[in-house]
Design an enzyme around this catalytic site. Sequence first.
Site, mmCIF file in Angstrom:
data_model
loop_
_atom_site.group_PDB
_atom_site.id
_atom_site.type_symbol
_atom_site.label_atom_id
_atom_site.label_comp_id
_atom_site.label_asym_id
_atom_site.label_seq_id
_atom_site.Cartn_x
_atom_site.Cartn_y
_atom_site.Cartn_z
ATOM 1 N N HIS A 94 6.377 5.252 -47.692
ATOM 2 C CA HIS A 94 5.739 3.930 -47.680
ATOM 3 C C HIS A 94 5.225 3.628 -49.095
ATOM 4 O O HIS A 94 4.753 4.533 -49.789
ATOM 5 C CB HIS A 94 4.590 3.913 -46.668
ATOM 6 C CG HIS A 94 4.065 2.539 -46.426
ATOM 7 N ND1 HIS A 94 3.235 1.899 -47.315
ATOM 8 C CD2 HIS A 94 4.285 1.658 -45.414
ATOM 9 C CE1 HIS A 94 2.958 0.690 -46.847
ATOM 10 N NE2 HIS A 94 3.588 0.522 -45.699
ATOM 11 N N GLY A 172 0.890 -7.020 -46.920
ATOM 12 C CA GLY A 172 -0.516 -7.406 -46.806
ATOM 13 C C GLY A 172 -0.889 -8.649 -47.601
ATOM 14 O O GLY A 172 -2.059 -8.972 -47.741
#
Length: 250
Positions: A94, A172
């Site tokens: 990630h 995000g």
Amino acid sequence: MKILVANWKMELGVRESVALARGVLRGLRGLKEVPHVYVAPSHPALTDVAKVLGRSRVVMAAQDVSGEPQGAYTGFVSAKQIKEVGAGAVIIGHSERRIFAGETDADVARKFVQASEHHLDPIVCVGEPSTVHEASETLGYVHDQLDAILALSDISKRQRLMIAYEPIWAIGSGVTPTIHEVRAVHRAIRERFVEAGMERVSVLYGGSVNPGNIYEFVNDDDVDGVLVGGASTRLSSLMELIHVVSEIDR
Ligand code: PGA
């Protein structure tokens, strides 16, 4: 069947993770088509969430795994340990781990080997920073990230494998690439694996997916599913996401 991976990051405590997992199971009961749902709690919550999920169709994923099998690695968690507590999959590479924990492509490859050896479905994240996107160099950047995996000689051609394309600038941020951009990258990723003789690759999109935009991504033939962070940490929005995926699967 489309795939939805809920990455809870470090957002939830153990009790909250258990409650969310329970809520998901309850919510799935009424669905005609249950999509492939993976939930990824933080390591301390894995054991309890596994107990909740039991033999349900929801698969638990860990958010990271060590690239080492065992030994004097304080604070690391091995694939064997993750498997032992009931995980069926693991997120690898990630961007938050690449950025904040300094993970390299070589580290990602080692983690991939560990996951495979312990029969954890690897969910490998790739994706470019904004500078690369602005320079229109995304495909080359993502290719280099994939090559680290494809170079592994012991990679099994039959292995189930998920690649999540997550542009770093979209994570995000509330900003997403266009479906055309996503499609182009997904096609390139798939071609790369097909060239290498690996047909069983699912290509997911991740980065600011929410109930308002998920349909556009998941409804696309080149998108096998989504990896969702923020919007997957609350039951109401997670169930909205699951409902959209389930409708598309019908
Ligand atoms: P986000 O995170 O949905 O909150 O953008 C996605 C991810 O990092 O996997």
